[in-house]
Design an enzyme around this catalytic site. Sequence first.
Site, short mmCIF file in Angstrom:
data_model
loop_
_atom_site.label_atom_id
_atom_site.label_comp_id
_atom_site.label_asym_id
_atom_site.label_seq_id
_atom_site.Cartn_x
_atom_site.Cartn_y
_atom_site.Cartn_z
CB CYS A 131 18.84 4.07 21.81
SG CYS A 131 18.10 5.66 22.29
CG HIS A 189 16.52 2.88 25.54
ND1 HIS A 189 17.67 3.21 24.85
CD2 HIS A 189 16.49 1.51 25.58
CE1 HIS A 189 18.31 2.10 24.51
NE2 HIS A 189 17.61 1.06 24.93
CG ASN A 244 17.82 -2.61 24.72
OD1 ASN A 244 17.97 -1.55 24.13
ND2 ASN A 244 17.98 -2.72 26.03
#
EC number: 3.4.22.38
Length: 334
Positions: free
Chosen positions: A144, A281, A301
């Site tokens: 991520c 994240h 995302n």
Amino acid sequence: MLRLHWLALLVLLLPMAAAQLRPEPELDAQWDLWKRTIQKAVQRQGGRNVPEVDLGEEPEVHRCPQRGARLGKHSFQLAMNYLGDMTSEEVVRTMTGLRVPRSRPRPNGTLYVPDWSSRAPAAVDWRRKGYVTPVKDQGQCGSCWAFSSVGALEGQLKRRTGKLLSLSPQNLVYCVSNNNGCGGGYMTNAFEYVRLNRGIDSEDAYPYIGQDESCMYSPTGKAAKCRGYREIPEDNEKALKRAVARIGPVSVGIDASLPSFQFYSRGVYYDTGCNPENINHAVLAVGYGAQKGTKHWIIKNSWGTEWGNKGYVLLARNMKQTCGIANLASFPKM
């Protein structure tokens, strides 16, 4: 264990407040989606360890009641998605990857100092200005941080050159020695790598495969450079707002460990269980605004377009640091 997970998920998705009546066609559509998702989970499990779920009743996805009800209304919806065969712990372990260094020295000149001389716009959406590439999918690799870093670099490349180009997260996964590839990493380490390396390849030159291998960066594929980075003052959403408004998309870290985040579908996400001190994240803040009076951040995302609202989530803004949104924010300088 999986059976308990599915029972917990059913409890989460079944009515938790007074039901709102819906037309029969919409109920049928929700039921069909539920069954397809269950079947997909069975296929992904290969017929092994398939949860025992009674499909005799139609589970309807209702508006999620917020714990603490600080927004004063139900602000977001949940829906089944392709993560339905994974526990929240599995999602965090395999599909996040933000690893904050134990020691985070801040070199001189890297702290972002906002310009408070004028008002920031009430709303900003860098997608509409052509600063944001399509939503990507990191897969089951803790990369991520690479996708968040690349997104911020892409925005600054657009700002500097007028051209929007997908850069290579794989270049970062393989080559940033201070990070750990699919085992996790941190955004400012990625920006510093690009500065010292004098460039990062394009996605076309260095495609993403979501695995750890030896570094294969090639100067012939170089598409962008970086001359440093700035970090937003911690726990300061006003400073983050200024940065997003004046600079462009900003790399941020959040807590993505809750089932409510895993199955987010639409609306403004707010869950009092989301822990600002448990940031795991990395995502990209591409704007901010308000929906029906509720202020929010626009977050990109890296879980593909089948998650959330076509890959995006609206995260509550000015609600005591929802999910830690302003604790680990940074952007590159070009």
